[in-house]
Design a protein around this motif. Structure first.
Motif, PDB file in Angstrom:
ATOM      1  N   LEU A   2      92.277 -10.409   5.491  1.00 17.89           N
ATOM      2  CA  LEU A   2      91.571 -10.770   4.262  1.00 17.89           C
ATOM      3  C   LEU A   2      90.168 -10.188   4.339  1.00 17.89           C
ATOM      4  O   LEU A   2      89.422 -10.464   5.280  1.00 17.89           O
ATOM      5  CB  LEU A   2      91.505 -12.284   4.092  1.00 17.89           C
ATOM      6  CG  LEU A   2      90.817 -12.776   2.826  1.00 17.89           C
ATOM      7  CD1 LEU A   2      91.560 -12.311   1.583  1.00 17.89           C
ATOM      8  CD2 LEU A   2      90.709 -14.287   2.845  1.00 17.89           C
ATOM      9  N   ILE A   3      89.817  -9.365   3.371  1.00 14.61           N
ATOM     10  CA  ILE A   3      88.506  -8.725   3.305  1.00 14.61           C
ATOM     11  C   ILE A   3      87.790  -9.269   2.077  1.00 14.61           C
ATOM     12  O   ILE A   3      88.341  -9.254   0.978  1.00 14.61           O
ATOM     13  CB  ILE A   3      88.647  -7.194   3.191  1.00 14.61           C
ATOM     14  CG1 ILE A   3      89.440  -6.642   4.372  1.00 14.61           C
ATOM     15  CG2 ILE A   3      87.274  -6.546   3.092  1.00 14.61           C
ATOM     16  CD1 ILE A   3      89.875  -5.197   4.195  1.00 14.61           C
ATOM     17  N   ILE A  20      90.320  -8.917  -0.967  1.00 11.49           N
ATOM     18  CA  ILE A  20      91.518  -8.090  -0.869  1.00 11.49           C
ATOM     19  C   ILE A  20      92.350  -8.621   0.294  1.00 11.49           C
ATOM     20  O   ILE A  20      91.861  -8.716   1.417  1.00 11.49           O
ATOM     21  CB  ILE A  20      91.164  -6.605  -0.605  1.00 11.49           C
ATOM     22  CG1 ILE A  20      90.304  -6.026  -1.720  1.00 11.49           C
ATOM     23  CG2 ILE A  20      92.418  -5.776  -0.369  1.00 11.49           C
ATOM     24  CD1 ILE A  20      91.005  -5.857  -3.036  1.00 11.49           C
ATOM     25  N   ASP A  21      93.572  -8.991   0.025  1.00 21.52           N
ATOM     26  CA  ASP A  21      94.514  -9.401   1.073  1.00 21.52           C
ATOM     27  C   ASP A  21      95.413  -8.200   1.331  1.00 21.52           C
ATOM     28  O   ASP A  21      96.180  -7.791   0.467  1.00 21.52           O
ATOM     29  CB  ASP A  21      95.329 -10.601   0.616  1.00 21.52           C
ATOM     30  CG  ASP A  21      96.248 -11.126   1.697  1.00 21.52           C
ATOM     31  OD1 ASP A  21      96.403 -10.464   2.751  1.00 21.52           O
ATOM     32  OD2 ASP A  21      96.820 -12.205   1.496  1.00 21.52           O
ATOM     33  N   THR A  22      95.301  -7.642   2.507  1.00 26.44           N
ATOM     34  CA  THR A  22      96.027  -6.410   2.810  1.00 26.44           C
ATOM     35  C   THR A  22      97.466  -6.647   3.229  1.00 26.44           C
ATOM     36  O   THR A  22      98.237  -5.697   3.334  1.00 26.44           O
ATOM     37  CB  THR A  22      95.320  -5.629   3.931  1.00 26.44           C
ATOM     38  OG1 THR A  22      95.353  -6.400   5.130  1.00 26.44           O
ATOM     39  CG2 THR A  22      93.889  -5.305   3.552  1.00 26.44           C
ATOM     40  N   SER A  23      97.861  -7.878   3.450  1.00 27.58           N
ATOM     41  CA  SER A  23      99.167  -8.162   4.045  1.00 27.58           C
ATOM     42  C   SER A  23     100.357  -7.635   3.239  1.00 27.58           C
ATOM     43  O   SER A  23     101.368  -7.266   3.814  1.00 27.58           O
ATOM     44  CB  SER A  23      99.330  -9.666   4.294  1.00 27.58           C
ATOM     45  OG  SER A  23      99.268 -10.377   3.079  1.00 27.58           O
ATOM     46  N   ALA A  24     100.238  -7.565   1.922  1.00 31.07           N
ATOM     47  CA  ALA A  24     101.367  -7.119   1.105  1.00 31.07           C
ATOM     48  C   ALA A  24     101.147  -5.733   0.504  1.00 31.07           C
ATOM     49  O   ALA A  24     101.922  -5.300  -0.347  1.00 31.07           O
ATOM     50  CB  ALA A  24     101.616  -8.130  -0.006  1.00 31.07           C
ATOM     51  N   GLY A  33      91.923  -0.116   8.715  1.00 33.81           N
ATOM     52  CA  GLY A  33      91.163   0.863   9.490  1.00 33.81           C
ATOM     53  C   GLY A  33      89.726   0.954   9.018  1.00 33.81           C
ATOM     54  O   GLY A  33      88.786   0.974   9.816  1.00 33.81           O
ATOM     55  N   LEU A  34      89.543   0.997   7.705  1.00 35.50           N
ATOM     56  CA  LEU A  34      88.202   1.042   7.133  1.00 35.50           C
ATOM     57  C   LEU A  34      87.420  -0.218   7.496  1.00 35.50           C
ATOM     58  O   LEU A  34      86.263  -0.148   7.904  1.00 35.50           O
ATOM     59  CB  LEU A  34      88.285   1.202   5.611  1.00 35.50           C
ATOM     60  CG  LEU A  34      86.964   1.212   4.852  1.00 35.50           C
ATOM     61  CD1 LEU A  34      86.077   2.359   5.316  1.00 35.50           C
ATOM     62  CD2 LEU A  34      87.229   1.294   3.352  1.00 35.50           C
ATOM     63  N   ALA A  35      88.059  -1.365   7.381  1.00 38.62           N
ATOM     64  CA  ALA A  35      87.394  -2.630   7.700  1.00 38.62           C
ATOM     65  C   ALA A  35      86.943  -2.660   9.156  1.00 38.62           C
ATOM     66  O   ALA A  35      85.822  -3.078   9.464  1.00 38.62           O
ATOM     67  CB  ALA A  35      88.327  -3.803   7.411  1.00 38.62           C
TER      68      ALA A  35
END
Length: 80
Positions: A2-3, A20-24, A33-35
């Protein structure tokens, strides 16, 4: 992962928060990677929050200016 990014201030004083939730996401690896690249490289380093008349600064030790370092040391009672 979670960002969360928040922005405040500016001429109009409009605050904005987005998560932004990257999980899905199909592009999760790119986001993650950016985070990881924007996180401070020193995991054991100090982090500071300075509040001056309601204005808040969140700072990592690795990016302090000379004046910020001087103020922190003075307020915390540490040798310069």
């Amino acid at each position: 992962m979670l960002i969360t990014v928040s922005r405040s201030g500016g001429f109009a004083g409009v605050d904005k928060v987005r998560k932004i939730d990257t999980s899905a996401r199909r592009d999760a690896a790119e986001w993650e990677g950016l985070a990881h690249r924007v996180l401070p490289p020193v995991a054991d380093g100090f982090h500071y929050r300075i509040t001056i008349d309601g204005q808040v600064l969140d700072l990592a030790e690795t990016g302090l200016t000379g004046d910020q370092r001087q103020l922190i040391r003075a307020v915390l009672g540490e040798e310069a």
